[in-house]
Design a protein around this motif. Structure first.
Motif, PDB file in Angstrom:
ATOM      1  N   HIS A 128      -1.000 -21.302   4.962  1.00  0.00           N
ATOM      2  CA  HIS A 128      -0.172 -21.606   3.787  1.00  0.00           C
ATOM      3  C   HIS A 128      -0.826 -22.676   2.912  1.00  0.00           C
ATOM      4  O   HIS A 128      -0.759 -22.608   1.684  1.00  0.00           O
ATOM      5  CB  HIS A 128       1.216 -22.103   4.212  1.00  0.00           C
ATOM      6  CG  HIS A 128       2.196 -21.016   4.513  1.00  0.00           C
ATOM      7  ND1 HIS A 128       2.566 -20.070   3.593  1.00  0.00           N
ATOM      8  CD2 HIS A 128       2.913 -20.741   5.636  1.00  0.00           C
ATOM      9  CE1 HIS A 128       3.467 -19.247   4.139  1.00  0.00           C
ATOM     10  NE2 HIS A 128       3.688 -19.633   5.384  1.00  0.00           N
ATOM     11  N   GLN A 153       5.203 -24.290   0.905  1.00  0.00           N
ATOM     12  CA  GLN A 153       6.393 -23.447   0.811  1.00  0.00           C
ATOM     13  C   GLN A 153       7.555 -24.132   0.101  1.00  0.00           C
ATOM     14  O   GLN A 153       8.501 -23.466  -0.305  1.00  0.00           O
ATOM     15  CB  GLN A 153       6.847 -23.005   2.218  1.00  0.00           C
ATOM     16  CG  GLN A 153       5.865 -22.055   2.889  1.00  0.00           C
ATOM     17  CD  GLN A 153       6.315 -21.731   4.290  1.00  0.00           C
ATOM     18  OE1 GLN A 153       6.006 -22.461   5.224  1.00  0.00           O
ATOM     19  NE2 GLN A 153       7.059 -20.654   4.447  1.00  0.00           N
ATOM     20  N   HIS A 201      -0.899 -19.865  11.214  1.00  0.00           N
ATOM     21  CA  HIS A 201      -0.044 -19.362  10.133  1.00  0.00           C
ATOM     22  C   HIS A 201       0.250 -20.484   9.115  1.00  0.00           C
ATOM     23  O   HIS A 201       0.143 -20.270   7.902  1.00  0.00           O
ATOM     24  CB  HIS A 201       1.252 -18.822  10.762  1.00  0.00           C
ATOM     25  CG  HIS A 201       2.286 -18.334   9.798  1.00  0.00           C
ATOM     26  ND1 HIS A 201       2.758 -17.040   9.802  1.00  0.00           N
ATOM     27  CD2 HIS A 201       2.960 -18.968   8.800  1.00  0.00           C
ATOM     28  CE1 HIS A 201       3.667 -16.910   8.848  1.00  0.00           C
ATOM     29  NE2 HIS A 201       3.805 -18.054   8.238  1.00  0.00           N
ATOM     30  N   GLU A 202       0.600 -21.657   9.615  1.00  0.00           N
ATOM     31  CA  GLU A 202       0.972 -22.758   8.711  1.00  0.00           C
ATOM     32  C   GLU A 202      -0.243 -23.301   7.966  1.00  0.00           C
ATOM     33  O   GLU A 202      -0.156 -23.623   6.780  1.00  0.00           O
ATOM     34  CB  GLU A 202       1.685 -23.880   9.476  1.00  0.00           C
ATOM     35  CG  GLU A 202       2.983 -23.487  10.162  1.00  0.00           C
ATOM     36  CD  GLU A 202       3.951 -22.728   9.278  1.00  0.00           C
ATOM     37  OE1 GLU A 202       3.966 -22.954   8.057  1.00  0.00           O
ATOM     38  OE2 GLU A 202       4.680 -21.864   9.797  1.00  0.00           O
ATOM     39  N   CYS A 241       8.022 -15.026   8.235  1.00  0.00           N
ATOM     40  CA  CYS A 241       7.775 -16.219   7.428  1.00  0.00           C
ATOM     41  C   CYS A 241       8.991 -16.496   6.561  1.00  0.00           C
ATOM     42  O   CYS A 241       9.570 -15.558   5.998  1.00  0.00           O
ATOM     43  CB  CYS A 241       6.549 -15.977   6.552  1.00  0.00           C
ATOM     44  SG  CYS A 241       6.145 -17.358   5.477  1.00  0.00           S
ATOM     45  N   LEU A 242       9.380 -17.756   6.449  1.00  0.00           N
ATOM     46  CA  LEU A 242      10.541 -18.106   5.626  1.00  0.00           C
ATOM     47  C   LEU A 242      10.311 -17.761   4.159  1.00  0.00           C
ATOM     48  O   LEU A 242      11.262 -17.581   3.407  1.00  0.00           O
ATOM     49  CB  LEU A 242      10.865 -19.599   5.773  1.00  0.00           C
ATOM     50  CG  LEU A 242      11.321 -20.032   7.174  1.00  0.00           C
ATOM     51  CD1 LEU A 242      11.441 -21.544   7.247  1.00  0.00           C
ATOM     52  CD2 LEU A 242      12.637 -19.366   7.555  1.00  0.00           C
TER      53      LEU A 242
END
Ligand code: NI
Length: 167
Positions: free
Chosen positions: A137, A51, A133-134, A91-92
């Motif tokens: 990514h 990210q 979730h991470e 999510c950012l």
């Protein structure tokens, strides 16, 4: 401390597959600190290196209310998954969008901390959601990819609209 810039959809760099970390040096530890700082400031409960446009297998997480339980997972691997839970995720990199996502309810994850020490963690509830979730990514997957095509399309439209409004 450096605050890092977080990529947002539809930035294609979010689809990059991260490479394993091979050297646990001072630079990596500084990067982990910057990642945590960036996550706390956002504010968020998890952030993957992908990210911030750094394509190594490193994520930071802190789901505590007091923001005093930082976790840094390097080269994380989920070795066991069990059950199903549905949790509303955000999510950012997907600002303003929230959606229910189906994930395993418990996970067991093997990883290294930023110092290169081998660790193992069992997680459930929100922490299990966050870990899955991470780690997604790092594989170039965002939570919208888990939705039905129609729901994903609606979310992308809303995202475009919000981006226009904030210009
Ligand atoms: Ni995310």
């Amino acid at each position: 401390m450096t605050k890092l810039t977080i990529l947002t959809l539809p930035d294609k760099r979010l689809k990059t597959i991260a490479k394993p970390v091979t050297e646990f040096n001072h630079k990596l530890q500084q990067f982990a600190k910057d990642m945590l700082e960036t996550m706390y400031e956002a504010p968020g409960i998890g952030l993957a290196a992908t990210q911030v446009d750094k394509h190594i297998q490193l994520v930071v997480i802190d789901i505590s209310e007091e923001k005093n339980q930082p976790l840094c997972l390097v080269n994380p691997k989920i070795i066991k998954k069990d059950g199903v839970q549905i949790h509303e995720e955000g999510c950012l990199s997907v600002p303003g969008i929230y959606a229910n996502v189906k994930r395993a309810s418990t996970v067991e994850v093997e990883y290294f901390n930023e110092k290169g020490e081998e660790k193992k963690l069992q997680a459930d509830e929100l922490l299990a959601v966050c870990i899955q979730h991470e780690i997604d990514h790092l594989k170039g997957i965002v939570f919208l990819d888990h939705l039905s095509p129609l729901k994903r399309k609606m979310a992308m439209k809303k995202l475009e609209k919000e981006a226009q409004n904030s210009d």
